[in-house]
Design an enzyme around this catalytic site. Structure first.
Site, short mmCIF file in Angstrom:
data_model
loop_
_atom_site.label_atom_id
_atom_site.label_comp_id
_atom_site.label_asym_id
_atom_site.label_seq_id
_atom_site.Cartn_x
_atom_site.Cartn_y
_atom_site.Cartn_z
N HIS A 51 35.15 8.68 3.94
CA HIS A 51 34.45 7.46 3.53
C HIS A 51 34.54 6.48 4.71
O HIS A 51 34.63 5.29 4.54
CB HIS A 51 35.15 6.91 2.29
CG HIS A 51 34.46 5.80 1.57
ND1 HIS A 51 33.09 5.73 1.42
CD2 HIS A 51 34.96 4.69 0.93
CE1 HIS A 51 32.79 4.63 0.73
NE2 HIS A 51 33.90 3.99 0.43
N ASP A 74 34.79 7.95 -3.24
CA ASP A 74 33.64 7.73 -2.36
C ASP A 74 33.76 8.60 -1.12
O ASP A 74 34.77 8.53 -0.40
CB ASP A 74 33.58 6.25 -1.93
CG ASP A 74 33.24 5.32 -3.08
OD1 ASP A 74 33.09 5.82 -4.21
OD2 ASP A 74 33.13 4.11 -2.83
N ASP A 102 35.22 -2.27 -5.87
CA ASP A 102 34.57 -1.64 -7.03
C ASP A 102 35.41 -0.50 -7.62
O ASP A 102 34.99 0.13 -8.59
CB ASP A 102 33.15 -1.13 -6.68
CG ASP A 102 33.13 -0.15 -5.53
OD1 ASP A 102 33.73 -0.45 -4.49
OD2 ASP A 102 32.50 0.92 -5.66
N HIS A 103 36.60 -0.27 -7.05
CA HIS A 103 37.51 0.75 -7.58
C HIS A 103 38.81 0.15 -8.12
O HIS A 103 39.60 0.87 -8.74
CB HIS A 103 37.82 1.80 -6.49
CG HIS A 103 36.60 2.53 -6.05
ND1 HIS A 103 36.35 3.85 -6.37
CD2 HIS A 103 35.52 2.11 -5.35
CE1 HIS A 103 35.17 4.20 -5.89
NE2 HIS A 103 34.64 3.16 -5.25
N HIS A 115 29.55 6.99 -9.91
CA HIS A 115 29.45 6.11 -8.74
C HIS A 115 28.02 6.19 -8.19
O HIS A 115 27.80 6.54 -7.03
CB HIS A 115 30.48 6.48 -7.66
CG HIS A 115 30.67 5.38 -6.65
ND1 HIS A 115 29.79 5.16 -5.61
CD2 HIS A 115 31.62 4.43 -6.52
CE1 HIS A 115 30.21 4.13 -4.90
NE2 HIS A 115 31.31 3.66 -5.42
ZN LIG Z 1 32.77 2.60 -4.34
ZN LIG Z 2 34.22 2.77 -1.32
#
Ligand SMILES: [Zn+2]
Ligand SMILES: [Zn+2]
Length: 343
Positions: free
Chosen positions: A202, A225, A114-115, A300
């Site tokens: 994370h 994150d 998702d990044h 996010h």
């Molecule tokens: Zn993420």
């Molecule tokens: Zn992540």
């Protein structure tokens, strides 16, 4: 009175036939479209003396119809970077007319999908816009694997674009991503803009970085994150704007409970697993009490609030002035000032 009434009727009829002509004749349609086409083709080249950010993705892996995944654009004078490029972020940059020919690099916080999902879209759009050097992809050790994989995955796309548009328009060497692994600490210091990478937690994802930007007396921190840690508090202390990862425990547990009740045990467990590696709204409230901070802005979002009720639940524990961002939101920090302008 009667005359005025007849006059208004005549005017309405005239306007009605004018709008009919605009909508239902080719000449009218072409006129209307030419007005919109100029807007669609243009980019925002307005110069601004200060540090500027735009949210190009405020969501997370949990889906949203109105939000792309993680992405923040940062601009300081002529220098532009994008922090992460989650799915949909290339479209948000384009829709908001960001002049991507100025893009110097994409800073990756870590390598969750998702990044990084729109890395190639950002590369392609900035190449087409006329970026004069290859796009740097800067990040923790391991970024070279991501970049070599993307260059291989899209090697045919790259060849098609050059074959179709020609190498004068699209110089082939400018369409190939260039990796730049960086250590923690100050890694960029040019023309007044300093960028520092700091460690975030994370775990089990390692390494994972956050970034601090400083320019003409203004500052922005982007967390990527993470849970809230002492290192994050140190990096964010005294900063003008903190863009932070944010998770609502009540919402995540609520969705997990509903999934479990419907017999979707896997989905429920995956949701519960993410609770331990994002910044909960309660922990962000405590962080705000510990540090000096100009403005906390959440991105996010886990999960992205879908309506007023879920947004109210998301706000539990947060500082009262925290801003829940949306895609396209811009923040301007004029040079050598204390103003924080949010549009
Ligand atoms: Zn993420
Ligand atoms: Zn992540």
């Amino acid at each position: 009175m009667k005359k005025i009434g007849i006059g208004l009727l005549a005017l309405a009829a005239l306007l009605g036939s004018a709008s009919f002509a605009l909508f239902y004749t080719h000449a009218g349609q072409d006129f209307l479209f030419s007005q919109g086409a100029a807007q669609m083709a243009s980019v925002d080249i307005e110069t601004f003396d200060g540090l500027e950010a735009m949210v190009c993705g405020s969501s997370s892996p949990l889906p949203s119809a109105t939000r792309a995944q993680a992405c923040i654009m940062v601009r300081a004078g002529e220098q532009m970077f994008v922090v992460d490029a989650g799915s949909g972020s290339a479209s948000v940059l384009a829709l908001n007319r960001v002049p991507l020919q100025h893009l110097k690099g994409v800073l990756l916080t870590h390598f969750h999908s998702d990044h990084i999902a729109d890395l190639w879209g950002v590369n392609l759009n900035s190449w087409v816009a006329g970026r004069p050097q290859p796009l740097l992809v800067i990040g923790p050790p391991g970024v070279d694997r991501v970049v070599s994989g993307a260059n291989i995955m899209y090697s045919q796309d790259h060849a098609y674009r050059v074959a179709h548009h020609g190498s004068d328009l699209l110089p082939p060497e400018l369409g190939i991503l260039r990796p730049q692994p960086i250590p923690l600490g100050l890694f960029f210091d040019y023309d007044g803009l300093a960028i520092t990478a700091f460690p975030v937690d994370h775990s089990p994802i390692e390494p994972a970085y956050g970034y601090r930007f400083e320019y003409k007396g203004r500052s922005i921190v982007i967390t990527g994150d993470t849970i809230v840690t002492d290192e994050l508090a140190a990096a964010a202390d005294g900063v003008d704007v903190l863009f932070t990862d944010a998770l609502s425990q009540d919402l995540v547990e609520g969705i997990a409970g509903a999934a479990d009740a419907m017999g979707m045990a896997n989905r429920a467990q995956v949701l519960l697993d993410v609770l331990d590696y994002h910044a909960s709204t309660e922990s962000l409230g405590e962080l705000d009490d510990r540090i000096e901070l100009g403005q906390m802005i959440l991105y996010h979002l886990v999960p992205p609030p879908l309506n007023g009720v879920t947004e109210q639940i998301f706000r539990r524990g947060l500082p009262s002035d925290a801003v829940i961002s949306y895609d396209g939101m811009r923040v301007r920090l004029p040079a050598d000032s204390e103003a924080i302008e949010i549009r």
